[in-house]
Write an enzyme that holds these catalytic residues in place. Structure first.
Site, short mmCIF file in Angstrom:
data_model
loop_
_atom_site.label_atom_id
_atom_site.label_comp_id
_atom_site.label_asym_id
_atom_site.label_seq_id
_atom_site.Cartn_x
_atom_site.Cartn_y
_atom_site.Cartn_z
N ALA A 255 4.94 6.78 -1.56
CA ALA A 255 6.35 6.86 -1.92
C ALA A 255 6.54 7.47 -3.30
O ALA A 255 7.40 8.34 -3.51
CB ALA A 255 6.99 5.47 -1.86
N PHE B 209 0.80 -1.22 0.00
CA PHE B 209 0.00 0.00 0.00
C PHE B 209 0.84 1.27 0.00
O PHE B 209 0.37 2.34 -0.39
CB PHE B 209 -0.96 0.00 1.20
CG PHE B 209 -0.33 0.40 2.51
CD1 PHE B 209 -0.34 1.72 2.93
CD2 PHE B 209 0.27 -0.55 3.33
CE1 PHE B 209 0.22 2.09 4.15
CE2 PHE B 209 0.83 -0.18 4.54
CZ PHE B 209 0.81 1.14 4.95
N LYS B 210 2.09 1.19 0.42
CA LYS B 210 2.91 2.39 0.54
C LYS B 210 3.44 2.90 -0.79
O LYS B 210 4.07 3.96 -0.85
CB LYS B 210 4.05 2.14 1.52
CG LYS B 210 3.52 1.83 2.92
CD LYS B 210 4.60 1.47 3.91
CE LYS B 210 3.97 1.15 5.27
NZ LYS B 210 4.95 0.79 6.29
N ASP B 211 3.17 2.17 -1.87
CA ASP B 211 3.66 2.59 -3.18
C ASP B 211 3.15 3.97 -3.57
O ASP B 211 3.89 4.78 -4.14
CB ASP B 211 3.25 1.58 -4.26
CG ASP B 211 4.12 0.33 -4.24
OD1 ASP B 211 5.33 0.48 -4.00
OD2 ASP B 211 3.60 -0.77 -4.47
N THR C 146 7.66 -0.23 3.91
CA THR C 146 8.03 1.16 3.63
C THR C 146 9.34 1.22 2.85
O THR C 146 9.46 1.97 1.87
CB THR C 146 8.18 1.96 4.93
OG1 THR C 146 6.95 1.98 5.62
CG2 THR C 146 8.59 3.40 4.64
#
Length: 436
Positions: A111, A106-108, A143
């Site tokens: 970022a 989900f952090k794509d 992350t």
């Protein structure tokens, strides 16, 4: 838009400063001075918008005063080259599959968005043109891979990923230790909280900051966590297309609390969510706060859901600030749940046996919290935060079923590990950076 510190002892900052500094001078987290309400027509028509269209409207409310329209649209559209489908697991529980980006986590989105926004400031000439911006990021798993891949090859930026030795999955480790180029992986002899403390101490060290330009890509950075709100507007739009959005409950597996914090910002902008559930593993600091009103950080515990192994979640400060420090306001909107490794494993087995859906350990916390906590008439959406193949050995051992590795993950696993061993000691970390 100006940004203030959650500790209220630092000067107001511009978006540019908040993004480049990451952390305020008083060690507080930056918060936008105002949260703009989106107009009713946006929600009336959201079901007819693409993910990119609706996200651009949300981004304009956050960043439109500081980034020109054409550039912001380009940043958003470039960031969202993939969609995030909602998948029915049961009649009333839906998985918001947040693992369709480059690193299957989900952090794509945060970022990629931050990398492009930071590059925008550098290219505009006000972010230190000609001087490398050094991104420090602590990771408990996803992350690091999202940030490393989001910033890979971006001119003028070097990324240092700090991760706890032996406490991330092998596939997660491959995603940020095999890249090289402008990515340096640092293997810390400690836990995630130790990595996060090294990053925070680096920002507060005057000598180090005179030597090199530092920022963070953890969810302490406003450009990293705010774009994650896009996901929850998209979830609402998808449920609205199905006619099931009237009593939407959002459940977010939570570690450092950046993801649920982004969802709460969406709610403050008008997103029609009935209530939220923060699902924890055995690191139950926020759950205990909800029960008692006391916030008592503890050393993190290692669990099956390793990306949630956080004993002092940074973004608690933002949640507290968002609701004026009121325990009553927070508990009226946010509910909690906490699960042991045994309960997580049982949930993964039962869900697969009953529905055929494969949960990763983090998503299992979200699914179980909805299964236990949904009320009649409510529809629950939980964030399935990473592809189960990122935890292949663990998932297969629990559900006794093969988990195929997507091609993107297999490509990382063929790389050669490159990492710098580091003791849990700020003096050693500072010395390393001072010699760069």
């Amino acid at each position: 838009m100006h940004y203030y510190s959650t500790n209220h002892q630092a000067p107001m900052a511009s978006l540019e400063k908040a993004v480049i500094k990451g952390l305020a001078e008083d060690r507080g987290l930056y918060m936008p001075e105002t949260i703009k309400q989106l107009p009713q027509e946006f929600f009336d028509n959201i079901q007819d918008m693409t993910f990119q269209e609706m996200s651009f409207r949300v981004a304009e409310a956050f960043f439109g005063e500081d980034v020109d329209t054409a550039s912001l649209k380009r940043i958003v559209y470039d960031t969202l080259s993939f969609d995030t489908p909602v998948v029915a697991v049961t009649d009333s529980i839906y998985s918001l599959e947040l693992f369709h980006g480059p690193t299957l986590a989900f952090k794509d989105v945060g970022a990629r968005f931050m990398a492009r926004l930071l590059q925008y400031f550098i290219q505009r000439g006000q972010g230190g043109q000609g001087e490398t911006v050094n991104v420090l990021v602590a990771t408990s798993g996803d992350t690091g891979s999202a940030v490393a891949n989001g910033f890979l090859g971006v001119d003028g930026i070097h990324v240092y990923v700090l991760y706890p030795k032996g406490k991330v999955s092998p596939i997660q480790e491959c995603q940020f230790t095999t890249l090289g180029r402008n990515i340096t992986a640092i293997e810390v002899d400690g836990v995630f909280d130790d990595c996060q403390a090294l990053v925070k101490n680096a920002f507060m060290d005057d000598e180090l900051n005179r030597h090199m330009r530092l920022t963070s890509a953890n969810s302490i950075n406003v450009a990293r966590f705010l774009p994650q709100a896009f996901y929850y507007f998209n979830a609402y739009a998808q449920l609205k297309r199905m006619g099931k959005a009237d009593q939407m409950v959002i459940c977010v597996p939570s570690g450092n609390f950046g993801n649920i914090c982004a969802a709460l910002f969406g709610h403050a902008m008008g997103l029609p969510v009935k209530r939220f559930i923060a699902a924890n593993n055995a690191n139950d600091i926020f759950y205990n706060y909800l029960q008692t009103g006391r916030y008592e950080p503890k050393p993190s515990k290692q669990t099956l859901a390793n990306a949630m192994d956080v004993g002092d979640p940074s973004n608690f400060a933002r949640i507290l600030d968002l609701y004026g420090g009121s325990h009553e306001r927070i508990t009226n909107l946010i509910f909690g749940a906490t699960y042991t490794d045994e309960q997580i494993a049982d949930t993964m087995r039962q869900c697969f046996a009953e529905t055929g859906y494969i949960l990763d350990p983090h998503g299992a916390c979200g699914y179980q919290a909805l299964k236990e906590g949904l009320r009649p008439g409510e529809v629950g959406v939980f964030g399935e935060t990473a592809h189960p193949a990122k935890f292949k050995d663990t998932v297969e051992r629990i559900i006794q079923h093969d988990v195929a590795i997507p091609d993107r993950l297999a490509a990382f696993m063929r790389g050669t590990k490159q990492s710098v061993p580091m003791p849990n000691d700020f003096a050693a970390f500072k010395s390393f950076l001072m010699n760069r």
